[in-house]
Write a protein that holds these residues in place. Structure first.
Motif, PDB file in Angstrom:
ATOM      1  N   VAL A 138      35.117  65.989 113.064  1.00  0.00           N
ATOM      2  CA  VAL A 138      35.631  67.169 113.775  1.00  0.00           C
ATOM      3  C   VAL A 138      37.017  66.925 114.359  1.00  0.00           C
ATOM      4  O   VAL A 138      37.930  67.738 114.164  1.00  0.00           O
ATOM      5  CB  VAL A 138      34.645  67.622 114.873  1.00  0.00           C
ATOM      6  CG1 VAL A 138      35.253  68.719 115.726  1.00  0.00           C
ATOM      7  CG2 VAL A 138      33.346  68.097 114.248  1.00  0.00           C
ATOM      8  N   LEU A 139      37.209  65.843 115.063  1.00  0.00           N
ATOM      9  CA  LEU A 139      38.503  65.599 115.712  1.00  0.00           C
ATOM     10  C   LEU A 139      39.610  65.351 114.695  1.00  0.00           C
ATOM     11  O   LEU A 139      40.753  65.789 114.887  1.00  0.00           O
ATOM     12  CB  LEU A 139      38.386  64.429 116.691  1.00  0.00           C
ATOM     13  CG  LEU A 139      37.373  64.639 117.824  1.00  0.00           C
ATOM     14  CD1 LEU A 139      37.314  63.405 118.718  1.00  0.00           C
ATOM     15  CD2 LEU A 139      37.680  65.888 118.618  1.00  0.00           C
ATOM     16  N   THR A 140      39.279  64.681 113.606  1.00  0.00           N
ATOM     17  CA  THR A 140      40.262  64.440 112.551  1.00  0.00           C
ATOM     18  C   THR A 140      40.690  65.749 111.900  1.00  0.00           C
ATOM     19  O   THR A 140      41.878  65.984 111.671  1.00  0.00           O
ATOM     20  CB  THR A 140      39.674  63.489 111.491  1.00  0.00           C
ATOM     21  OG1 THR A 140      39.284  62.277 112.126  1.00  0.00           O
ATOM     22  CG2 THR A 140      40.671  63.188 110.397  1.00  0.00           C
ATOM     23  N   VAL A 141      39.714  66.599 111.611  1.00  0.00           N
ATOM     24  CA  VAL A 141      40.019  67.888 110.979  1.00  0.00           C
ATOM     25  C   VAL A 141      40.797  68.776 111.942  1.00  0.00           C
ATOM     26  O   VAL A 141      41.748  69.457 111.546  1.00  0.00           O
ATOM     27  CB  VAL A 141      38.727  68.574 110.477  1.00  0.00           C
ATOM     28  CG1 VAL A 141      38.996  69.997 110.020  1.00  0.00           C
ATOM     29  CG2 VAL A 141      38.119  67.753 109.347  1.00  0.00           C
ATOM     30  N   GLU A 142      40.437  68.749 113.205  1.00  0.00           N
ATOM     31  CA  GLU A 142      41.186  69.525 114.196  1.00  0.00           C
ATOM     32  C   GLU A 142      42.652  69.085 114.219  1.00  0.00           C
ATOM     33  O   GLU A 142      43.560  69.918 114.219  1.00  0.00           O
ATOM     34  CB  GLU A 142      40.570  69.361 115.579  1.00  0.00           C
ATOM     35  CG  GLU A 142      41.336  70.114 116.651  1.00  0.00           C
ATOM     36  CD  GLU A 142      40.826  69.818 118.052  1.00  0.00           C
ATOM     37  OE1 GLU A 142      40.678  70.779 118.813  1.00  0.00           O
ATOM     38  OE2 GLU A 142      40.610  68.638 118.378  1.00  0.00           O
ATOM     39  N   ALA A 143      42.872  67.783 114.234  1.00  0.00           N
ATOM     40  CA  ALA A 143      44.244  67.262 114.275  1.00  0.00           C
ATOM     41  C   ALA A 143      45.022  67.625 113.008  1.00  0.00           C
ATOM     42  O   ALA A 143      46.215  67.913 113.070  1.00  0.00           O
ATOM     43  CB  ALA A 143      44.225  65.753 114.475  1.00  0.00           C
ATOM     44  N   ALA A 144      44.351  67.614 111.869  1.00  0.00           N
ATOM     45  CA  ALA A 144      45.023  67.887 110.600  1.00  0.00           C
ATOM     46  C   ALA A 144      45.274  69.366 110.359  1.00  0.00           C
ATOM     47  O   ALA A 144      46.250  69.724 109.693  1.00  0.00           O
ATOM     48  CB  ALA A 144      44.198  67.315 109.447  1.00  0.00           C
ATOM     49  N   THR A 145      44.404  70.230 110.890  1.00  0.00           N
ATOM     50  CA  THR A 145      44.493  71.655 110.551  1.00  0.00           C
ATOM     51  C   THR A 145      44.865  72.558 111.717  1.00  0.00           C
ATOM     52  O   THR A 145      45.301  73.678 111.500  1.00  0.00           O
ATOM     53  CB  THR A 145      43.149  72.160 109.995  1.00  0.00           C
ATOM     54  OG1 THR A 145      42.158  72.077 111.023  1.00  0.00           O
ATOM     55  CG2 THR A 145      42.719  71.381 108.769  1.00  0.00           C
ATOM     56  N   GLY A 146      44.633  72.090 112.933  1.00  0.00           N
ATOM     57  CA  GLY A 146      44.861  72.942 114.094  1.00  0.00           C
ATOM     58  C   GLY A 146      43.700  73.871 114.399  1.00  0.00           C
ATOM     59  O   GLY A 146      43.760  74.653 115.338  1.00  0.00           O
ATOM     60  N   ILE A 147      42.629  73.785 113.619  1.00  0.00           N
ATOM     61  CA  ILE A 147      41.443  74.598 113.898  1.00  0.00           C
ATOM     62  C   ILE A 147      40.703  73.934 115.047  1.00  0.00           C
ATOM     63  O   ILE A 147      40.313  72.769 114.951  1.00  0.00           O
ATOM     64  CB  ILE A 147      40.548  74.716 112.650  1.00  0.00           C
ATOM     65  CG1 ILE A 147      41.327  75.414 111.530  1.00  0.00           C
ATOM     66  CG2 ILE A 147      39.261  75.479 112.984  1.00  0.00           C
ATOM     67  CD1 ILE A 147      40.648  75.376 110.188  1.00  0.00           C
ATOM     68  N   PRO A 148      40.516  74.632 116.149  1.00  0.00           N
ATOM     69  CA  PRO A 148      39.935  74.018 117.335  1.00  0.00           C
ATOM     70  C   PRO A 148      38.526  73.476 117.109  1.00  0.00           C
ATOM     71  O   PRO A 148      37.730  74.063 116.377  1.00  0.00           O
ATOM     72  CB  PRO A 148      39.892  75.160 118.356  1.00  0.00           C
ATOM     73  CG  PRO A 148      40.887  76.148 117.867  1.00  0.00           C
ATOM     74  CD  PRO A 148      40.892  76.032 116.377  1.00  0.00           C
ATOM     75  N   ARG A 149      38.250  72.383 117.755  1.00  0.00           N
ATOM     76  CA  ARG A 149      36.942  71.724 117.633  1.00  0.00           C
ATOM     77  C   ARG A 149      35.791  72.639 118.045  1.00  0.00           C
ATOM     78  O   ARG A 149      34.710  72.538 117.486  1.00  0.00           O
ATOM     79  CB  ARG A 149      36.922  70.434 118.442  1.00  0.00           C
ATOM     80  CG  ARG A 149      37.149  70.645 119.928  1.00  0.00           C
ATOM     81  CD  ARG A 149      37.208  69.370 120.716  1.00  0.00           C
ATOM     82  NE  ARG A 149      38.510  68.754 120.538  1.00  0.00           N
ATOM     83  CZ  ARG A 149      38.928  67.688 121.181  1.00  0.00           C
ATOM     84  NH1 ARG A 149      38.164  67.117 122.073  1.00  0.00           N
ATOM     85  NH2 ARG A 149      40.115  67.180 120.951  1.00  0.00           N
TER      86      ARG A 149
END
Length: 102
Positions: free
Chosen positions: A50-61
Motif C-alpha cells: 500500500v505505501l509503495t503504491v501510494e508513493a508511486a501513484t499518489g493514490i491515497p492509502r
C-alpha cells in the motif's frame, strides 16, 4: 476526485497510473501474474504494498485499503508533501551513526 472510489477501483486506478499490470508489478516487486490475480479476483492490494503504491501513484492509502488506513486519520505525510510541494529526503544511516560517534 478520489472520495467515492472503492478499494477495487483504487487498485484499478493504480494499475492505470503506473502504466499497466507489469509496471505495477515492478513497483511492488511482484510478478505480473500476481497483479493480474489481484485485479481478476477483485482482491484488495496486499497490505505490504500500500505505501509503495501510494508513493508511486499518489493514490491515497485510505482509498487503497480503508480497512487499514481509515480516511478520518487524514492524509498521509507523503500526500501532504505532494500538496505542499516538498521534496523527499533520503536518510543515510551511516552518516547519522558517524555523527553520533563524534
Amino acid at each position: 476526485m478520489h472520495t467515492q472510489m472503492s478499494p477495487f477501483e483504487a487498485l484499478q486506478a493504480a494499475v492505470h497510473a503506473t502504466g499497466g499490470q507489469s509496471a505495477l508489478a515492478r513497483v511492488c516487486g511482484r510478478s505480473q501474474p500476481a497483479v493480474w490475480k489481484w485485479v481478476q479476483s477483485a482482491q484488495r492490494l496486499p497490505a505490504e504494498h500500500v505505501l509503495t503504491v501510494e508513493a508511486a501513484t499518489g493514490i491515497p492509502r485510505h482509498l487503497l485499503r480503508p480497512d487499514i488506513y481509515p480516511a478520518d486519520l487524514g492524509p498521509s505525510p507523503a500526500w501532504k508533501g505532494v500538496d505542499q510541494g516538498t521534496q523527499r529526503v533520503s536518510f543515510n544511516q551511516n552518516s547519522a551513526l558517524q555523527e553520533r560517534a563524534a
